[in-house]
Write a protein that holds these residues in place. Structure first.
Motif, mmCIF file in Angstrom:
data_model
loop_
_atom_site.group_PDB
_atom_site.id
_atom_site.type_symbol
_atom_site.label_atom_id
_atom_site.label_comp_id
_atom_site.label_asym_id
_atom_site.label_seq_id
_atom_site.Cartn_x
_atom_site.Cartn_y
_atom_site.Cartn_z
ATOM 1 N N LYS A 290 36.854 39.862 37.090
ATOM 2 C CA LYS A 290 36.696 38.677 37.943
ATOM 3 C C LYS A 290 36.864 37.381 37.156
ATOM 4 C CE LYS A 290 31.618 38.121 37.918
ATOM 5 N NZ LYS A 290 31.091 39.390 37.393
ATOM 6 N N LEU B 280 35.738 40.751 43.008
ATOM 7 C CA LEU B 280 36.896 40.166 42.337
ATOM 8 C C LEU B 280 37.254 38.789 42.884
ATOM 9 C CD1 LEU B 280 39.372 43.187 42.004
ATOM 10 C CD2 LEU B 280 38.047 42.112 40.189
ATOM 11 N N ILE C 36 34.729 45.801 36.353
ATOM 12 C CA ILE C 36 35.042 44.879 37.442
ATOM 13 C C ILE C 36 34.429 43.512 37.168
ATOM 14 C CG2 ILE C 36 34.791 44.469 39.921
ATOM 15 C CD1 ILE C 36 36.737 46.708 39.036
#
Length: 444
Positions: free
Chosen positions: A395, A281, A391
């Motif tokens: 980001k 991230l 995920i």
């Protein structure tokens, strides 16, 4: 009998795999109906004869034996549905009021139980679910040897029927949640089920969530652990995995297989996954923030090294990293779509050549290539394909904030991601709940 032949002939036009065969079981004349693409007729016929064969059997006894090994079907519509579900229909000549539906010996159309292909196991059971729902239920029965493991079957669809098995542990699962799941499935029995999005809609879950509310696994050990925790496991025909609900954030980092290691090793492995999650991230956003917005945060030696690595690069750091991230996403997608024999070689060679070429052409910095490699490796530590994909999307959100507000933007982006995750709940269970129990539905 002529009308029955005509009915099936009209209803099954252009189905050349239909068979209608006359046979005699101890002076009882019958007609067998079924699909030869699904039924092994010689073996099924021999099995029926072995079950009903006995010396000095009367005709009535043979008919009674046939009724005992199958189910009575009284309508032609039910008979047609049974045929397409792979069952053998027996029509006894002289008894036009019903058929007998028998579970036959099927042709081998499914693969055998194999090692998992999408989830690697270091220490644990080396078998996985496959496309046969009954086999999957049997694998869980072997994992959980208890009368408290309950199975409820629901048939979904009209034109293309699928069976769903709902499994739960009676004393651990919340009965309110079980009743709600079964009620929603029964309510949507007329709808077609082709993929997980259809199932998500049937269960009343949002299809627009970035994080899936149905956790998937192909490992019986993981599914059995979820059942012991009070969760519900769903098996769908021709889906080679278990669907577990409710899904929670702990599914990203915790595997039951971790418990086969000692406590220090288990804690270290799970900590590495959490570190990989945060690294995926934050690291791309941190590069953009420190290079473009807040270079004063860096020590002077590190700032000079970064500036030297970007010498001659014509793009801002944000444009530079977005281009490379998109190219990396293409490489990852290509690695999935290419044949297994050539996929890893082509993507590895393509990545190396591409990385070296763009650096030598002064299109990106050396530091960025290192960061992208680290992010890709870190993203792969997260448990589950769906989790790692979500995920990868998060980001980009943090990256946009960091390009505008620098280090403060990273904190703002993380705040929005945490706020979004905290807003997700599945049947009243929050997604950020770490340890699930059946009392969570009552406590909120």
């Amino acid at each position: 009998m002529k009308s029955i032949f005509l009915y099936f002939k009209d209803s099954l036009t252009y189905n050349d795999d239909l068979f209608m065969t006359e046979h005699i079981y101890d002076d009882v004349h019958v007609v067998l109906f079924g699909l030869k693409s699904l039924i092994d007729l010689p073996k099924t016929n021999q099995a029926i004869q072995n079950q009903i064969q006995a010396p000095n059997e009367s005709k009535e006894s043979v008919v009674q034996h046939l009724q005992d090994i199958g189910d009575k079907i009284t309508t032609k519509e039910q008979a047609l549905s049974a045929i397409f579900n792979g069952k053998l229909l027996i029509y006894i000549t002289g008894n036009p009021s019903y058929f007998i539906s028998v579970i036959p010996i099927n042709k081998e159309l499914q693969r055998s139980i194999e090692a998992p292909t999408n989830e690697s196991v270091l220490q644990g059971s080396q078998y996985s679910f496959n496309e046969d729902r009954n086999i999957n239920v049997g694998l869980l029965r072997k994992e959980i040897v208890s009368e408290k493991l309950k199975v409820k079957d629901v048939t979904i669809g009209q034109d293309n029927t699928r069976n769903i098995s709902v499994l739960y542990y009676e004393s651990k699962a919340d009965q309110q949640m079980i009743d709600k799941v079964i009620q929603l499935l029964e309510k949507n029995k007329s709808k077609e089920l082709h993929h997980i999005q259809d199932l998500t809609k049937m269960l009343g879950l949002s299809g627009w969530n970035v994080v899936s509310q149905l956790y998937t696994t192909e490992l019986p050990q993981e599914a059995s652990t979820a059942i012991f925790k009070g969760k519900i496991v769903l098996f769908v025909d021709r889906f080679p995995f278990a669907l577990i609900l409710p899904s929670m954030i702990g599914d990203m980092f915790m595997l039951e297989n971790d418990r086969n290691f000692t406590y220090p090793l288990m804690i270290s492995i799970r900590s590495l996954r959490i570190f990989g999650f945060l690294m995926t991230l934050i690291l791309p956003s941190l590069y953009v923030a420190l290079v473009s917005v807040n270079p004063e945060v860096l020590r002077i030696e590190l700032a000079l090294s970064v500036a030297q690595s970007r010498e001659g690069v014509p793009y801002p750091a944000f444009v530079e990293i977005i281009i490379m991230l998109l190219i990396l996403e293409l490489i990852l997608e290509a690695s999935v779509r290419l044949p297994k024999s050539v996929g890893p070689t082509i993507t590895m060679v393509g990545g190396i050549i591409l990385g070296q070429a763009v650096v030598e052409a002064k299109l990106v910095s050396n530091l960025l290539i290192i960061i992208l490699a680290a992010v890709t490796i870190a993203n792969s530590t997260i448990v589950g394909v769906q989790n790692s994909t979500s995920i990868r999307l998060f980001k980009y959100i943090i990256l946009i904030f960091s390009a505008s507000f620098g280090v403060l933007g990273i904190l703002v982006g993380l705040f929005f991601v945490c706020a979004y995750l905290s807003s997700i709940n599945t049947f009243g269970v929050p997604y950020l709940n770490v340890k699930f129990s059946k009392d969570d539905l009552n406590n909120g």
